[in-house]
Design a protein around this motif. Sequence first.
Motif, short mmCIF file in Angstrom:
data_model
loop_
_atom_site.label_atom_id
_atom_site.label_comp_id
_atom_site.label_asym_id
_atom_site.label_seq_id
_atom_site.Cartn_x
_atom_site.Cartn_y
_atom_site.Cartn_z
N HIS A 264 0.83 -1.21 0.00
CA HIS A 264 0.00 0.00 0.00
C HIS A 264 0.87 1.26 0.00
N LEU A 265 1.88 1.28 0.86
CA LEU A 265 2.68 2.49 1.03
C LEU A 265 3.48 2.84 -0.23
N VAL A 266 4.06 1.84 -0.91
CA VAL A 266 4.79 2.19 -2.13
C VAL A 266 3.84 2.59 -3.24
N ALA A 267 2.63 2.00 -3.26
CA ALA A 267 1.65 2.40 -4.26
C ALA A 267 1.15 3.83 -4.01
N LEU B 110 -8.69 0.93 1.16
CA LEU B 110 -8.78 0.80 2.61
C LEU B 110 -10.21 0.77 3.12
N GLU B 111 -11.17 1.07 2.28
CA GLU B 111 -12.56 1.15 2.73
C GLU B 111 -13.05 -0.15 3.39
N SER C 21 -6.22 5.47 -0.19
CA SER C 21 -6.38 4.30 -1.05
C SER C 21 -5.74 4.54 -2.41
N PRO C 22 -4.66 3.82 -2.74
CA PRO C 22 -4.05 4.00 -4.07
C PRO C 22 -5.04 3.77 -5.21
N LEU C 23 -6.03 2.94 -4.97
CA LEU C 23 -7.02 2.63 -6.00
C LEU C 23 -7.67 3.90 -6.55
N HIS C 24 -7.78 4.94 -5.73
CA HIS C 24 -8.44 6.16 -6.13
C HIS C 24 -7.49 7.20 -6.71
N ALA C 25 -6.21 6.88 -6.76
CA ALA C 25 -5.21 7.82 -7.28
C ALA C 25 -4.95 7.57 -8.76
N TRP D 104 -7.94 -5.26 -8.27
CA TRP D 104 -8.52 -3.92 -8.37
C TRP D 104 -7.47 -2.89 -8.77
N LEU D 105 -6.29 -2.96 -8.14
CA LEU D 105 -5.26 -1.97 -8.44
C LEU D 105 -4.72 -2.14 -9.84
#
Length: 257
Positions: free
Chosen positions: A138-141, A168-169, A191-195, A220-221
């Motif tokens: 998560h953090l690197v994404a 994260l939701e 949430s990287p997914l939203h970036a 998802w990512l």
Amino acid sequence: MDWTAAYDNASFIPGASAYVERWPRAAAAFREGARGEIGIAHGAHPREKLDLFLPEGTPAGLVVFVHGGYWRRFDRTDWSHLAAGPLARGWAVAMPGYPLCPEVTIPEITASVRGAIALAARHVAGPIRLTGHSAGGHLVARMPAAGLAPEVLSRVARIVPISPVSDLEPLLRTEMAETLRLTPEIAAAESPLHAPAPDCPVTVWVGAEERPVFLDQARWLAEAWGAQHRIAAGRHHFDVIDDLAEPDGPLTSALLA
């Protein structure tokens, strides 16, 4: 659905405690013969230190590995042995530590890792490859949208989130939400997914034998970013990282491609 059970990896991995016990022993043995510098401070918190392992000769570039543990546990010194693969192929490897929840929030951890990467980039020239496992994935994404300085971000040549939490939701519905001090606002922002997809290549890596939610999180990512999606046969959440210790391991090769 029991969301706490869905995100509980250890209860579904036979011999899980043996992995947790083995990691720091392997890491300590690796550090005994490694070149580099241990415990470089990258912030004011006692956990804000990084270990920098150096190959023989001029490094080809910098690999940064960010550890997991649901932002709540483990230490940078538990994972030193995973530097062996990139080191053998001529890359320097930085392994940062960061403060943990509930003392801090996930946004504060993101900021800590951003600072660690910036410091490591000042120590080693050349391209940068970011990788991390689970919460570290998560953090690197997060890094491309987390405010890395342009001169650092422009050097990031590949990101390999391993078994990442990209959204994260769902964690808001787990028992760990309180410890993480997670709110809907933090979950959305972190949430990287939203970036937006980063400009560099991304390979999302996950074990075929992982919990269904981690297979979903990786997919998802990869779909959101149009990234390469690799599912490692026979690997679960605790051994999916093992190949980083091998110079010719498929994960090492994907990271350095």
